[in-house]
Design a protein around this motif. Structure first.
Motif, short mmCIF file in Angstrom:
data_model
loop_
_atom_site.label_atom_id
_atom_site.label_comp_id
_atom_site.label_asym_id
_atom_site.label_seq_id
_atom_site.Cartn_x
_atom_site.Cartn_y
_atom_site.Cartn_z
N MET A 1 0.83 -1.20 0.00
CA MET A 1 0.00 0.00 0.00
C MET A 1 0.86 1.25 0.00
SD MET A 1 -3.11 -0.83 2.61
CE MET A 1 -4.15 -2.26 2.36
N ASN A 2 0.27 2.34 -0.46
CA ASN A 2 0.97 3.61 -0.47
C ASN A 2 0.16 4.67 0.28
OD1 ASN A 2 3.28 2.87 -2.12
ND2 ASN A 2 1.81 2.67 -3.79
N ASN A 3 -0.36 4.29 1.44
CA ASN A 3 -1.10 5.25 2.24
C ASN A 3 -0.17 6.37 2.69
OD1 ASN A 3 -3.02 3.30 1.96
ND2 ASN A 3 -3.18 2.80 4.12
N PRO A 4 -0.62 7.63 2.64
CA PRO A 4 0.22 8.72 3.15
C PRO A 4 0.53 8.49 4.64
CG PRO A 4 -1.62 9.58 1.88
CD PRO A 4 -1.88 8.12 2.06
N ILE A 5 1.77 8.63 5.01
CA ILE A 5 2.18 8.46 6.40
C ILE A 5 2.69 9.79 6.95
CG2 ILE A 5 2.74 6.02 6.09
CD1 ILE A 5 5.71 6.83 6.05
N PHE A 6 2.87 9.84 8.26
CA PHE A 6 3.33 11.07 8.89
C PHE A 6 4.85 11.15 8.80
CE2 PHE A 6 -0.82 10.53 10.72
CZ PHE A 6 -1.29 11.83 10.82
N PHE A 63 -12.13 8.90 3.82
CA PHE A 63 -10.70 9.21 3.77
C PHE A 63 -10.29 9.90 2.47
CE2 PHE A 63 -9.51 5.50 6.85
CZ PHE A 63 -10.22 6.13 7.85
N THR A 64 -11.08 9.71 1.40
CA THR A 64 -10.72 10.37 0.14
C THR A 64 -10.74 11.89 0.27
OG1 THR A 64 -13.01 10.28 -0.63
CG2 THR A 64 -11.56 8.46 -1.28
N TYR A 65 -11.46 12.41 1.26
CA TYR A 65 -11.54 13.85 1.45
C TYR A 65 -10.33 14.42 2.19
CZ TYR A 65 -16.28 13.74 -0.32
OH TYR A 65 -17.38 13.59 -1.14
N ALA A 66 -9.39 13.57 2.57
CA ALA A 66 -8.17 14.05 3.22
C ALA A 66 -7.20 14.68 2.23
CB ALA A 66 -7.48 12.91 3.96
N GLU A 67 -7.45 14.48 0.93
CA GLU A 67 -6.61 15.07 -0.12
C GLU A 67 -5.14 14.71 0.06
OE1 GLU A 67 -7.38 19.21 -0.67
OE2 GLU A 67 -9.54 18.92 -0.94
N ASP A 68 -4.88 13.41 0.25
CA ASP A 68 -3.52 12.86 0.34
C ASP A 68 -2.77 13.30 1.60
OD1 ASP A 68 -3.73 11.40 -2.03
OD2 ASP A 68 -3.18 13.15 -3.23
N LYS A 69 -3.49 13.87 2.56
CA LYS A 69 -2.85 14.16 3.85
C LYS A 69 -2.96 12.92 4.73
CE LYS A 69 -4.05 19.05 3.49
NZ LYS A 69 -2.69 19.52 3.18
N PRO A 70 -1.97 12.65 5.58
CA PRO A 70 -1.99 11.41 6.36
C PRO A 70 -3.13 11.38 7.38
CG PRO A 70 -0.21 12.85 7.08
CD PRO A 70 -0.77 13.47 5.83
N ILE A 71 -3.61 10.18 7.62
CA ILE A 71 -4.71 9.95 8.56
C ILE A 71 -4.24 9.00 9.65
CG2 ILE A 71 -7.00 8.94 8.84
CD1 ILE A 71 -7.58 9.79 5.95
N LEU A 72 -4.48 9.39 10.89
CA LEU A 72 -4.24 8.55 12.06
C LEU A 72 -5.59 8.16 12.62
CD1 LEU A 72 -2.78 7.45 14.66
CD2 LEU A 72 -2.70 9.81 15.45
N THR A 73 -5.85 6.86 12.75
CA THR A 73 -7.12 6.42 13.33
C THR A 73 -6.86 5.82 14.71
OG1 THR A 73 -7.00 4.23 12.28
CG2 THR A 73 -8.18 5.97 11.09
N LEU A 74 -7.88 5.97 15.56
CA LEU A 74 -7.84 5.30 16.86
C LEU A 74 -9.24 4.83 17.19
CD1 LEU A 74 -9.09 7.67 18.87
CD2 LEU A 74 -6.77 8.56 18.68
N GLY A 97 -7.08 3.36 3.79
CA GLY A 97 -6.21 4.49 3.48
C GLY A 97 -5.52 5.14 4.65
N ALA A 98 -5.80 4.71 5.89
CA ALA A 98 -5.13 5.29 7.05
C ALA A 98 -3.64 4.96 7.01
CB ALA A 98 -5.75 4.78 8.35
N GLY A 99 -2.82 5.96 7.34
CA GLY A 99 -1.37 5.75 7.32
C GLY A 99 -0.77 5.46 8.66
N CYS A 100 -1.58 5.60 9.73
CA CYS A 100 -1.08 5.37 11.08
C CYS A 100 -2.23 4.89 11.95
CB CYS A 100 -0.47 6.65 11.65
SG CYS A 100 0.40 6.44 13.23
N VAL A 101 -1.93 3.98 12.86
CA VAL A 101 -2.93 3.40 13.75
C VAL A 101 -2.46 3.59 15.19
CG1 VAL A 101 -3.93 1.22 14.57
CG2 VAL A 101 -3.80 1.69 12.12
N ASP A 102 -3.39 4.03 16.04
CA ASP A 102 -3.09 4.17 17.47
C ASP A 102 -3.30 2.81 18.15
OD1 ASP A 102 -3.78 4.61 20.36
OD2 ASP A 102 -3.37 6.69 19.83
N VAL A 103 -2.25 2.32 18.79
CA VAL A 103 -2.31 1.07 19.55
C VAL A 103 -2.10 1.40 21.02
CG1 VAL A 103 -1.27 -1.20 19.93
CG2 VAL A 103 -1.44 -0.28 17.60
N MET A 104 -3.11 1.18 21.84
CA MET A 104 -2.97 1.46 23.26
C MET A 104 -1.90 0.55 23.88
SD MET A 104 -6.98 1.89 24.35
CE MET A 104 -7.37 0.27 23.68
N GLY A 105 -1.16 1.09 24.81
CA GLY A 105 -0.11 0.31 25.46
C GLY A 105 -0.64 -0.85 26.27
#
Length: 257
Positions: A1-6, A63-74, A97-105
């Protein structure tokens, strides 16, 4: 995948708009308004959305409305879902399309302080992190503290999250007075000097509100903002357009004689 990342290569840390909208249309409208207000990326609270939107197809539309800006989901706790259910939804978010995922410790082993040391839970976390990475997304590991902790405790906590494979470490800690606020500022600088991955350091509450804007000038990797204040959203996060005005007028270069 080529999801935008931070990425954190520029002098100015990214301004990330936090969304807590319930409906698809409200979420899309907030994202579009936030882009005009200067958002560099988005954080989406999936647990506050209509559960009908927790599908890959629905999230992909949004997510398509992010206009290629990275998305972090939690997807934090607070409903009847298991951590395994939340993990599945987060993987669908990556596929959407999310580029980052929040994983609780403390994922797969809920405990006070949100950092489990249960061997079975840690092994399950490791497999989950590997799966997220295999799909091309980043992992932000998060620990929320609803009390103040001294720098030695905080550093041990963030180093453990880094050791578990986090691409970004997030620590949110309550500060109740001016002395704790000043100590939290020192902790931000210590994290910058100690960690080998980007980190997000947040101070919770009214005494910590100023820290949310100040910490990224000291090394914290991003600013979590809101596009507007809403009943469902956070009230101690700074407004996006106000933060952008501050950051656009800061000299990010060190003084030279």
């Amino acid at each position: 995948m080529n999801n935008p990342i931070f990425t954190f290569t520029g002098a100015r840390p990214p301004l990330v708009c936090s969304l807590s909208d319930k409906t698809e249309l409200d979420t899309i409208c907030t994202m579009r308004n936030a882009i005009f207000d200067g958002a560099d990326g988005f954080l989406i609270h999936l647990e506050r959305m209509d559960p009908a939107l927790w599908t890959c197809d629905a999230m992909k539309r949004i997510f398509t409305y992010a206009e290629d800006k990275p998305i972090l989901t939690l997807h934090y706790r607070g409903n009847t879902l298991t951590d395994e259910d939340r993990a599945k939804i987060q993987l669908d978010a990556v596929d959407a399309g999310a580029g980052c995922v929040d994983v609780m410790g403390d994922m797969f082993g809920a405990c006070e302080g949100e950092l489990t040391f249960d061997p079975a839970a840690m092994e399950q976390q490791a497999r989950y992190i590997d799966e997220i990475h295999s799909r091309g997304a980043q992992v932000m590991m998060t620990s929320h503290l609803y009390k103040f902790e001294q720098k030695e405790q905080i550093l041990a906590r963030v180093l453990e999250m880094e050791r578990r494979g986090a691409d970004i470490v997030k620590i949110a800690m309550a500060v109740a007075n001016e002395e704790e606020l000043l100590a939290s500022i020192e902790e931000t600088t210590l994290m910058r000097k100690t960690l080998h991955v980007p980190f997000l350091h947040i101070a919770i509450g009214q005494w910590g509100k100023v820290h949310r804007v100040m910490a990224p000038t000291l090394g914290s990797c991003m600013v979590l903002c809101v596009q507007r204040y809403t009943p469902a959203g956070h009230k101690d996060k700074p407004l996006l357009r106000a933060t952008r005005a501050i950051y656009d007028n800061l000299d990010w270069h060190r003084f030279r004689d």
